[in-house]
Design an enzyme around this catalytic site. Structure first.
Site, PDB file in Angstrom:
ATOM      1  N   ARG A   1       0.672  -1.361  -0.042  1.00 12.15           N
ATOM      2  CA  ARG A   1      -0.172  -0.142  -0.526  1.00 12.15           C
ATOM      3  C   ARG A   1       0.903   1.330   0.289  1.00 12.15           C
ATOM      4  O   ARG A   1       1.658   1.230   0.720  1.00 12.15           O
ATOM      5  CB  ARG A   1      -0.739  -0.179   1.117  1.00 12.15           C
ATOM      6  CG  ARG A   1      -1.929   1.582   1.395  1.00 12.15           C
ATOM      7  CD  ARG A   1      -3.381   1.463   2.816  1.00 12.15           C
ATOM      8  NE  ARG A   1      -3.685   2.538   2.455  1.00 12.15           N
ATOM      9  CZ  ARG A   1      -4.081   2.752   3.248  1.00 12.15           C
ATOM     10  NH1 ARG A   1      -4.344   2.859   4.265  1.00 12.15           N
ATOM     11  NH2 ARG A   1      -5.290   3.575   3.422  1.00 12.15           N
ATOM     12  N   HIS A   2       0.440   1.974  -0.560  1.00 11.05           N
ATOM     13  CA  HIS A   2       1.210   3.690  -0.617  1.00 11.05           C
ATOM     14  C   HIS A   2       1.455   4.352   0.824  1.00 11.05           C
ATOM     15  O   HIS A   2       0.688   3.828   1.699  1.00 11.05           O
ATOM     16  CB  HIS A   2       0.485   5.199  -1.570  1.00 11.05           C
ATOM     17  CG  HIS A   2      -0.657   5.066  -1.490  1.00 11.05           C
ATOM     18  ND1 HIS A   2      -0.890   5.172  -0.110  1.00 11.05           N
ATOM     19  CD2 HIS A   2      -2.169   4.251  -1.265  1.00 11.05           C
ATOM     20  CE1 HIS A   2      -2.629   5.718   0.036  1.00 11.05           C
ATOM     21  NE2 HIS A   2      -3.116   5.046  -1.000  1.00 11.05           N
TER      22      HIS A   2
ATOM     23  N   ARG B   1      -0.151   8.793  -5.535  1.00 14.40           N
ATOM     24  CA  ARG B   1       0.089   8.125  -4.389  1.00 14.40           C
ATOM     25  C   ARG B   1       0.887   7.153  -4.468  1.00 14.40           C
ATOM     26  O   ARG B   1       2.027   6.898  -3.668  1.00 14.40           O
ATOM     27  CB  ARG B   1      -0.387   8.624  -3.125  1.00 14.40           C
ATOM     28  CG  ARG B   1      -1.601   7.005  -3.604  1.00 14.40           C
ATOM     29  CD  ARG B   1      -2.973   8.356  -1.983  1.00 14.40           C
ATOM     30  NE  ARG B   1      -4.456   7.410  -2.731  1.00 14.40           N
ATOM     31  CZ  ARG B   1      -5.309   7.802  -3.581  1.00 14.40           C
ATOM     32  NH1 ARG B   1      -4.965   8.502  -4.522  1.00 14.40           N
ATOM     33  NH2 ARG B   1      -6.741   7.171  -3.841  1.00 14.40           N
TER      34      ARG B   1
ATOM     35  N   GLU C   1      -6.910   2.595  -7.332  1.00 11.97           N
ATOM     36  CA  GLU C   1      -8.115   2.675  -6.045  1.00 11.97           C
ATOM     37  C   GLU C   1     -10.028   2.431  -6.281  1.00 11.97           C
ATOM     38  O   GLU C   1     -10.193   3.194  -7.144  1.00 11.97           O
ATOM     39  CB  GLU C   1      -8.370   3.835  -4.967  1.00 11.97           C
ATOM     40  CG  GLU C   1      -9.046   3.433  -3.604  1.00 11.97           C
ATOM     41  CD  GLU C   1      -8.167   2.308  -3.007  1.00 11.97           C
ATOM     42  OE1 GLU C   1      -9.222   1.485  -3.660  1.00 11.97           O
ATOM     43  OE2 GLU C   1      -7.967   2.432  -2.058  1.00 11.97           O
TER      44      GLU C   1
ATOM     45  N   HIS D   1      -3.363   0.385  -2.975  1.00 11.69           N
ATOM     46  CA  HIS D   1      -4.139   1.581  -2.554  1.00 11.69           C
ATOM     47  C   HIS D   1      -5.011  -0.063  -1.080  1.00 11.69           C
ATOM     48  O   HIS D   1      -5.349  -1.021  -1.823  1.00 11.69           O
ATOM     49  CB  HIS D   1      -5.023   2.301  -2.906  1.00 11.69           C
ATOM     50  CG  HIS D   1      -4.551   2.556  -4.331  1.00 11.69           C
ATOM     51  ND1 HIS D   1      -4.189   4.319  -3.943  1.00 11.69           N
ATOM     52  CD2 HIS D   1      -4.421   2.913  -5.503  1.00 11.69           C
ATOM     53  CE1 HIS D   1      -3.531   5.186  -5.187  1.00 11.69           C
ATOM     54  NE2 HIS D   1      -3.846   3.811  -6.294  1.00 11.69           N
TER      55      HIS D   1
END
Length: 207
Positions: free
Chosen positions: A11-12, A61, A85, A147
């Site tokens: 995940r970012h 991101r 996302e 995401h």
């Protein structure tokens, strides 16, 4: 050594909207200062695993988070819009308390009235992972940078968890990762929501 690949779902890093508990969806929010530091630190750890391919969502991101690993591992990051996302419709930009107040029933179920259906998210995430796996060498490591909600859908799909039961898999924190490996025809969850590398251990199945 197994000739089946592993998949690391990452995940970012943190954004200002994460701090404010705002629904980001596909709104293109960049990392904040802490998020950049998280990504740089995690990338240094993940680079030691020797990834063979890094594929990321093209939202800033996730793309910037992946960039830290690309530089640390000497790899060119590839981008796939299928890793974005979940689209949040009118929920994007609103805080958790605002959503709970306006859509109490829907928010409790994460049922976005004008957003992307979770099944559609699972379909495109699974397709994107499959595209990347087709380019991952035997026994290699694929890193997928995406995401929170989208990654949980991808992991659930690979583990054979029905979409409506996806919440049995706990959330991924910013810049944390999960690892899946295969045994025969089935994917297995080896790590979840990790932020450090495990100590070397000898893994064996129950006799």
């Amino acid at each position: 050594m197994s000739d089946t690949p592993r998949v690391l779902f990452w995940r970012h890093g943190r954004t200002s909207w994460n701090v404010e508990n705002r629904f980001q969806g596909q709104t293109d929010i960049g990392l904040d200062r802490v998020g950049h530091a998280q990504a740089e630190r995690a990338a240094g750890l993940l680079a030691t695993l020797g990834p063979d391919l890094v594929v990321a969502s093209d939202l800033e991101r996730a793309a910037d988070t992946a960039g830290y690993l690309g530089r640390a591992a000497g790899l060119e990051v590839e981008f796939d819009k299928g890793l974005r996302e979940r689209h949040g419709g009118s929920w994007e930009g609103l805080t958790g308390p605002e959503l709970a107040r306006r859509w109490p029933v829907e928010h409790a179920r994460m049922d976005i009235p004008d957003g992307e259906d979770v099944g559609e998210v699972g379909d495109r995430m699974q397709a994107a992972v499959d595209r990347a796996l087709a380019r991952t060498p035997a026994g290699g490591l694929l890193v997928v940078v995406s995401h929170g909600a989208a990654l949980r859908m991808a992991i659930s799909r690979m583990l054979g968890v029905p979409d409506e039961q996806r919440e049995i898999l706990g959330p991924l924190s910013n810049c944390c990762w999960s690892v899946l490996g295969r045994r025969r025809e089935d994917w297995r969850l080896l790590e979840h929501n990790a932020a450090s590398l495990p100590e070397p251990v000898v893994l064996s199945d129950d006799a």
